[in-house]
Design a protein around this motif. Sequence first.
Motif, mmCIF file in Angstrom:
data_model
loop_
_atom_site.group_PDB
_atom_site.id
_atom_site.type_symbol
_atom_site.label_atom_id
_atom_site.label_comp_id
_atom_site.label_asym_id
_atom_site.label_seq_id
_atom_site.Cartn_x
_atom_site.Cartn_y
_atom_site.Cartn_z
ATOM 1 N N UNK A 24 2.868 -26.199 -8.201
ATOM 2 C CA UNK A 24 2.384 -27.560 -8.463
ATOM 3 C C UNK A 24 3.107 -28.156 -9.673
ATOM 4 N N UNK A 25 2.691 -29.357 -10.075
ATOM 5 C CA UNK A 25 3.392 -29.967 -11.227
ATOM 6 C C UNK A 25 2.545 -29.878 -12.500
ATOM 7 N N UNK A 26 1.367 -29.203 -12.429
ATOM 8 C CA UNK A 26 0.545 -29.051 -13.640
ATOM 9 C C UNK A 26 1.169 -28.023 -14.575
ATOM 10 N N UNK A 27 0.794 -28.057 -15.859
ATOM 11 C CA UNK A 27 1.297 -27.015 -16.759
ATOM 12 C C UNK A 27 0.395 -25.777 -16.615
ATOM 13 N N UNK A 28 1.038 -24.624 -16.537
ATOM 14 C CA UNK A 28 0.299 -23.371 -16.302
ATOM 15 C C UNK A 28 0.260 -22.591 -17.612
ATOM 16 N N UNK A 29 -0.932 -22.153 -17.998
ATOM 17 C CA UNK A 29 -1.088 -21.412 -19.249
ATOM 18 C C UNK A 29 -0.762 -19.934 -19.007
ATOM 19 N N UNK A 30 0.499 -19.558 -19.294
ATOM 20 C CA UNK A 30 0.955 -18.198 -18.962
ATOM 21 C C UNK A 30 0.280 -17.138 -19.818
ATOM 22 N N UNK A 31 -0.083 -17.483 -21.046
ATOM 23 C CA UNK A 31 -0.766 -16.503 -21.901
ATOM 24 C C UNK A 31 -2.122 -16.143 -21.285
#
Length: 118
Positions: free
Chosen positions: A59-66
Amino acid sequence: METLRLVLLFIHILGFAALIGGLLSQMGAVDKVVNGPMRDGAGTAFLAGLALVGVLEAGDGDVNHAKIGVKLVIGLVILGLVMANLRKPRIPDGLFYGLLALSVVNVAVAVFWSSAHV
Ligand code: HEM
């Protein structure tokens, strides 16, 4: 894509609900074991969670990898412990309460570690 995310989230929630339900159903038992709901729930929550990450990355949302990293490690430890103790006639209380604590911690991480998306 949103429909796929919601279907996976639905399966994800059913998965860890089965895991936590399989644990809580044995709270009063003297001999605790890794039962079917714990086995299937841990596996389902893990796989649906991974698929959810894939959908969010696409998707185009920001993903919180932490946040995902923490959930992935906790999910992997839960899955490993569940699978390693599947055939044991009983599991020690320390392992039982450890699995319950890790599962509840992962719910808390999912809900309270706020971010735009996961
Ligand atoms: C026992 C293990 C787990 C529990 C109890 C758990 C719990 C949760 C909960 C409560 C939510 C809903 C949060 C909300 O919508 O506010 C959620 C969403 C999510 N979980 Fe898990 N989770 C587990 C394992 C995993 C694993 C291993 C991954 C992947 C690495 C993962 C990835 C995700 C993602 C990506 C979402 C967000 C879906 C979205 O909003 O689109 N989870 N999880």
